[in-house]
Design a protein around this motif. Structure first.
Motif, PDB file in Angstrom:
ATOM      1  N   PHE A  82      57.437   9.195  -0.564  1.00  0.00           N
ATOM      2  CA  PHE A  82      55.773   9.697  -1.779  1.00  0.00           C
ATOM      3  C   PHE A  82      55.714   7.976  -1.488  1.00  0.00           C
ATOM      4  O   PHE A  82      54.978   7.722  -1.723  1.00  0.00           O
ATOM      5  CB  PHE A  82      56.807   9.780  -2.976  1.00  0.00           C
ATOM      6  CG  PHE A  82      56.550   9.499  -3.723  1.00  0.00           C
ATOM      7  CD1 PHE A  82      55.172   9.870  -4.850  1.00  0.00           C
ATOM      8  CD2 PHE A  82      56.346   8.240  -4.794  1.00  0.00           C
ATOM      9  CE1 PHE A  82      53.860   9.155  -5.335  1.00  0.00           C
ATOM     10  CE2 PHE A  82      54.901   7.720  -5.734  1.00  0.00           C
ATOM     11  CZ  PHE A  82      54.579   8.283  -6.376  1.00  0.00           C
ATOM     12  N   CYS A  83      57.145   7.006  -1.639  1.00  0.00           N
ATOM     13  CA  CYS A  83      56.608   5.709  -1.648  1.00  0.00           C
ATOM     14  C   CYS A  83      55.515   5.062   0.248  1.00  0.00           C
ATOM     15  O   CYS A  83      54.247   4.196  -0.323  1.00  0.00           O
ATOM     16  CB  CYS A  83      57.948   4.448  -1.871  1.00  0.00           C
ATOM     17  SG  CYS A  83      58.901   5.034  -3.305  1.00  0.00           S
ATOM     18  N   SER A 140      49.737  14.249   0.196  1.00  0.00           N
ATOM     19  CA  SER A 140      50.871  14.728   0.511  1.00  0.00           C
ATOM     20  C   SER A 140      51.987  14.056   0.295  1.00  0.00           C
ATOM     21  O   SER A 140      53.703  14.475  -0.477  1.00  0.00           O
ATOM     22  CB  SER A 140      51.243  14.359   1.953  1.00  0.00           C
ATOM     23  OG  SER A 140      49.741  15.033   3.070  1.00  0.00           O
ATOM     24  N   CYS A 141      51.929  13.137  -1.159  1.00  0.00           N
ATOM     25  CA  CYS A 141      52.965  12.728  -0.718  1.00  0.00           C
ATOM     26  C   CYS A 141      53.136  12.663  -2.525  1.00  0.00           C
ATOM     27  O   CYS A 141      54.295  12.866  -3.135  1.00  0.00           O
ATOM     28  CB  CYS A 141      52.634  10.561  -1.299  1.00  0.00           C
ATOM     29  SG  CYS A 141      51.325   9.952  -2.004  1.00  0.00           S
ATOM     30  N   MET A 142      51.891  13.678  -3.414  1.00  0.00           N
ATOM     31  CA  MET A 142      52.395  14.029  -4.210  1.00  0.00           C
ATOM     32  C   MET A 142      53.370  14.917  -4.496  1.00  0.00           C
ATOM     33  O   MET A 142      53.897  15.326  -5.241  1.00  0.00           O
ATOM     34  CB  MET A 142      50.859  14.497  -5.349  1.00  0.00           C
ATOM     35  CG  MET A 142      50.573  13.253  -5.377  1.00  0.00           C
ATOM     36  SD  MET A 142      51.030  11.523  -6.867  1.00  0.00           S
ATOM     37  CE  MET A 142      49.976  10.526  -7.184  1.00  0.00           C
ATOM     38  N   VAL A 143      52.466  15.532  -2.926  1.00  0.00           N
ATOM     39  CA  VAL A 143      53.343  16.900  -2.662  1.00  0.00           C
ATOM     40  C   VAL A 143      54.708  17.207  -2.785  1.00  0.00           C
ATOM     41  O   VAL A 143      55.529  17.292  -3.134  1.00  0.00           O
ATOM     42  CB  VAL A 143      52.239  18.028  -1.502  1.00  0.00           C
ATOM     43  CG1 VAL A 143      53.820  18.906  -0.913  1.00  0.00           C
ATOM     44  CG2 VAL A 143      51.492  18.252  -2.342  1.00  0.00           C
ATOM     45  N   LEU A 144      55.063  15.624  -1.592  1.00  0.00           N
ATOM     46  CA  LEU A 144      56.801  15.697  -1.719  1.00  0.00           C
ATOM     47  C   LEU A 144      56.913  15.493  -2.602  1.00  0.00           C
ATOM     48  O   LEU A 144      58.383  15.325  -2.502  1.00  0.00           O
ATOM     49  CB  LEU A 144      56.459  14.695  -0.541  1.00  0.00           C
ATOM     50  CG  LEU A 144      55.986  15.235   1.351  1.00  0.00           C
ATOM     51  CD1 LEU A 144      56.138  13.302   1.585  1.00  0.00           C
ATOM     52  CD2 LEU A 144      57.415  16.420   1.627  1.00  0.00           C
ATOM     53  N   TYR A 145      56.937  14.488  -3.405  1.00  0.00           N
ATOM     54  CA  TYR A 145      57.411  14.238  -4.902  1.00  0.00           C
ATOM     55  C   TYR A 145      57.645  15.635  -5.691  1.00  0.00           C
ATOM     56  O   TYR A 145      58.595  15.308  -6.216  1.00  0.00           O
ATOM     57  CB  TYR A 145      56.710  13.036  -5.146  1.00  0.00           C
ATOM     58  CG  TYR A 145      56.983  12.628  -6.341  1.00  0.00           C
ATOM     59  CD1 TYR A 145      58.090  11.370  -6.578  1.00  0.00           C
ATOM     60  CD2 TYR A 145      56.808  12.973  -7.495  1.00  0.00           C
ATOM     61  CE1 TYR A 145      59.069  11.458  -7.674  1.00  0.00           C
ATOM     62  CE2 TYR A 145      57.177  12.316  -9.222  1.00  0.00           C
ATOM     63  CZ  TYR A 145      58.942  11.921  -9.463  1.00  0.00           C
ATOM     64  OH  TYR A 145      59.183  11.023 -10.092  1.00  0.00           O
ATOM     65  N   SER A 149      61.817  18.632  -6.820  1.00  0.00           N
ATOM     66  CA  SER A 149      62.822  19.030  -7.809  1.00  0.00           C
ATOM     67  C   SER A 149      62.037  20.236  -7.834  1.00  0.00           C
ATOM     68  O   SER A 149      63.102  21.362  -7.793  1.00  0.00           O
ATOM     69  CB  SER A 149      61.352  18.570  -9.067  1.00  0.00           C
ATOM     70  OG  SER A 149      62.325  19.492 -10.227  1.00  0.00           O
ATOM     71  N   TYR A 150      60.967  21.058  -6.988  1.00  0.00           N
ATOM     72  CA  TYR A 150      60.045  22.338  -6.869  1.00  0.00           C
ATOM     73  C   TYR A 150      61.582  23.051  -6.205  1.00  0.00           C
ATOM     74  O   TYR A 150      61.825  24.237  -6.411  1.00  0.00           O
ATOM     75  CB  TYR A 150      58.715  23.072  -5.763  1.00  0.00           C
ATOM     76  CG  TYR A 150      58.261  23.958  -6.423  1.00  0.00           C
ATOM     77  CD1 TYR A 150      58.278  23.980  -7.482  1.00  0.00           C
ATOM     78  CD2 TYR A 150      58.955  24.680  -5.068  1.00  0.00           C
ATOM     79  CE1 TYR A 150      57.202  25.576  -7.788  1.00  0.00           C
ATOM     80  CE2 TYR A 150      58.326  26.118  -5.046  1.00  0.00           C
ATOM     81  CZ  TYR A 150      57.600  26.789  -6.248  1.00  0.00           C
ATOM     82  OH  TYR A 150      56.971  27.378  -6.343  1.00  0.00           O
ATOM     83  N   ILE A 187      57.813  17.049 -11.798  1.00  0.00           N
ATOM     84  CA  ILE A 187      56.848  18.212 -11.879  1.00  0.00           C
ATOM     85  C   ILE A 187      55.668  17.919 -12.101  1.00  0.00           C
ATOM     86  O   ILE A 187      54.255  17.826 -11.960  1.00  0.00           O
ATOM     87  CB  ILE A 187      56.849  19.642 -12.009  1.00  0.00           C
ATOM     88  CG1 ILE A 187      58.360  20.237 -10.855  1.00  0.00           C
ATOM     89  CG2 ILE A 187      55.883  20.382 -11.918  1.00  0.00           C
ATOM     90  CD1 ILE A 187      58.941  21.886 -10.665  1.00  0.00           C
ATOM     91  N   THR A 188      56.100  18.056 -13.755  1.00  0.00           N
ATOM     92  CA  THR A 188      54.949  17.079 -14.217  1.00  0.00           C
ATOM     93  C   THR A 188      54.467  15.744 -13.936  1.00  0.00           C
ATOM     94  O   THR A 188      53.101  16.077 -14.229  1.00  0.00           O
ATOM     95  CB  THR A 188      55.101  17.575 -15.489  1.00  0.00           C
ATOM     96  OG1 THR A 188      55.888  16.628 -15.684  1.00  0.00           O
ATOM     97  CG2 THR A 188      55.551  18.384 -16.639  1.00  0.00           C
ATOM     98  N   SER A 189      54.998  15.009 -13.479  1.00  0.00           N
ATOM     99  CA  SER A 189      54.780  13.577 -13.430  1.00  0.00           C
ATOM    100  C   SER A 189      53.998  13.459 -12.033  1.00  0.00           C
ATOM    101  O   SER A 189      52.769  12.924 -11.775  1.00  0.00           O
ATOM    102  CB  SER A 189      55.454  12.774 -13.622  1.00  0.00           C
ATOM    103  OG  SER A 189      56.778  12.683 -12.090  1.00  0.00           O
TER     104      SER A 189
END
Length: 576
Positions: free
Chosen positions: A12-13, A71-76, A80-81, A422-424
């Motif tokens: 993500f970073c 991609s960074c949002m999806v990996l983060y 959890s998912y 997931i929400t963040s």
């Protein structure tokens, strides 16, 4: 901290920082109107040179920035998912490989080097579609792989045709007009793009690819794989102008967006509804490209990526929370239990419908107004208006069935927005869905332009959208008490709700006829005459010759005496 969470946060970073860097570089290149083309010569054959090329201009840098941001949002989100999955590390590596393949495709201006990204996307997408390793996933993966192989063959044939120009740099050749003279090249490139972007008749694989995990769907249907074909045609657009293939693409794109919008109104699987909406928007992009508006198609490509990734992530949050159900008929009333996810999903739906001042409004409204003011034939005009109305119709149908209405799940199901990971991860895409369209419109179209239309044509997009929303919500409100109406016209409903029987024709039709011919050819060809006169015949010939040589090589006095006698006879004949 666990290894999967570490990997999740590290990816993500890294991708987020790269996204910011590339966005800054793209803005600088856009304002300065400059770019960089780097080439390494690998081999030179006659007058053709095979090079490894990389292009950095405002378009490639901005697209890479958006791909990395999503991609960074999806990996983060995946941390959890997918945390209950035993093979989460394998999943993360596959997703990173998927993103890397898309990067190779974006920065490759060369038809040979683009194969690194083009085939990489096909290979990794197959591995991700069959990730859950059941019969449905394997069938969907095979359909996806075989459909995309048609486009791969078209790219390979294009490489052979383009060798006549002395190189394979399609960005430079397209701008200089060299590719127009090569017959069949534009048709092959359009066919390759249609397979990757799932246009008619290659549309069946895109809803089938929903067998992949939801984070993969968020990535595939927003900024990777399905957009690869659109991006390739944007680069080839100068060579496409005025060709017959461009007119054919206009008709096929119009039919695709109408067919997908119609099918989504009869679908009950949450992920497949969103997949069909992706197919409809891909039709809009191809429609825009076929009118010669490549910059506008790229604008819609970027804005669509933001709200479509958000829509899939919200759908994943809902599916994850309601016990892995995907049927919208067993949902309902989720707004009371999942306010954050429902708010984000409604926001993404409104952006998809082109609601004013959200991301989709700036690109979609501009496309509609330019199309209304152009010399568009009546059939494509009607299909465009109907597809716009159907988009709002299935969006409001989705809202009615899953987000509002009555509670349909069992009372033992715990539903809520409790997972902060997931929400963040949705917040970045929520911001993009709100301000991304206006930001991009200021960057890509800085000089204001006025499109003069009659009052009816100016209001037509708003009128059909409102009508579509009312019809979508009203019809489903009435059909609750009489749910068997569709049985009275079962064939028509089956035709419209099954993408015009395209999945059936792409699977059963191919397996029944084409594969039957393949079996006959295999028995009579590969395992028959070719085997008899090919490998087996050659083997028998070599064995007989080697047996005779083996006899000759044995130290046998009789053989030597016979050879000497033959030589003497030949010598006497020559002397006499």
């Amino acid at each position: 901290m666990l290894w999967d969470i570490k990997m999740n946060l590290t990816s993500f970073c890294f991708l987020f920082l790269c996204s910011l860097s590339f966005f800054g570089v793209s803005v600088m290149m856009l304002f300065n109107q400059q770019g960089f083309l780097i080439e390494w010569e690998i081999v030179s054959l006659n007058s053709s040179t095979v090079v490894m090329a990389i292009i950095f201009d405002w378009m490639s840098s901005m697209f890479m920035s958006f791909v990395m941001f999503i991609s960074c949002m999806v990996l983060y989100y995946s941390g959890s998912y997918m945390k209950g999955d035993y093979n989460i590390n394998r999943f993360m590596y596959l997703v990173l490989g998927f993103v890397s393949s898309m990067m190779f495709l974006i920065i490759s201006p060369n038809l040979i080097s683009i194969l690194l990204g083009w085939d990489g996307l096909g290979l990794v997408s197959y591995a991700l579609v069959i990730y859950y390793q059941n019969e449905k996933s394997c069938n969907a993966g095979m359909l996806t792989a075989l459909s995309n192989r048609v486009g791969d063959v078209a790219i390979l044939l294009s490489i052979g045709l383009m060798s006549s120009t002395g190189g394979w740099n399609y960005v430079v050749s397209a701008e200089e007009g060299q590719l127009i003279l090569i017959g069949g090249l534009v048709m092959l490139v359009i066919m390759a793009s249609m397979t990757k972007s799932a246009q008619i008749p290659f549309s069946a694989w895109l809803p089938a690819a929903m067998a992949a995990p939801t984070p993969v769907s968020a990535l595939v249907h927003s900024s990777t794989l399905v957009t690869a074909g659109v991006y390739l045609l944007i680069r080839f657009s100068p060579a496409m102008e005025g060709s017959v293939e461009q007119s054919a693409l206009l008709i096929l794109a119009s039919l695709t967006m109408f067919m997908a919008g119609l099918g989504a109104n009869f679908e009950t699987d949450l992920k497949k509804i969103i997949a069909l909406s992706t197919l409809s928007q891909l039709g809009v992009m191809m429609f825009t490209l076929s009118m010669g508006l490549s910059d506008l198609a790229f604008f819609h490509l970027l804005t669509h990526a933001l709200f479509k990734a958000l829509l899939f992530m919200c759908a994943g949050s809902v599916i994850h929370s309601v016990g892995d159900y995907q049927d919208i008929r067993v949902m309902g009333g989720l707004v009371k239990f999942m306010p954050l996810s429902v708010m984000s999903m409604n926001l993404a739906n409104l952006a998809l419908c082109g609601s004013p001042f959200l991301a989709g409004f700036y690109s979609k409204d501009l496309i509609l107004e330019v199309a209304f003011s152009s010399e568009l034939n009546l059939i494509c005009f009607i299909l465009l208006v109907l597809a716009t109305s159907l988009t709002v119709c299935y969006s409001f149908r989705l809202v009615y069935y899953s987000l509002s209405g009555d509670w349909n799940l069992s009372c033992s199901t715990a539903v809520g927005d409790d997972d902060l990971t997931i929400t963040s991860s949705m917040f970045g895409l929520v911001i993009g869905a709100v301000v991304g369209g206006s930001l991009l419109s200021w960057l890509l179209f800085p000089s204001p332009e006025m499109i003069c239309l009659s009052p009816l044509m100016k209001m037509l997009a708003l009128i059909v959208s409102v009508m579509g929303g009312l019809i979508g919500y009203g019809l489903n409100l009435m059909s609750v008490n009489d749910s068997l109406k569709s049985l009275k016209s079962h064939l028509l409903v089956s035709f419209m709700g099954s993408m015009w029987f395209m999945p059936f024709l792409s699977t059963y039709g191919v397996s029944k006829e084409v594969l039957k011919v393949g079996v006959i050819y295999s028995k009579s060809g590969d395992s028959g005459w070719l085997e008899y006169y090919g490998s087996q015949g050659t083997h028998r010939l070599f064995m007989s010759v080697s047996a005779q040589l083996q006899v000759a090589q044995d130290n046998n006095v009789k053989i030597y005496m016979m050879i000497v006698m033959l030589w003497l006879v030949a010598l006497l004949v020559v002397i006499i």
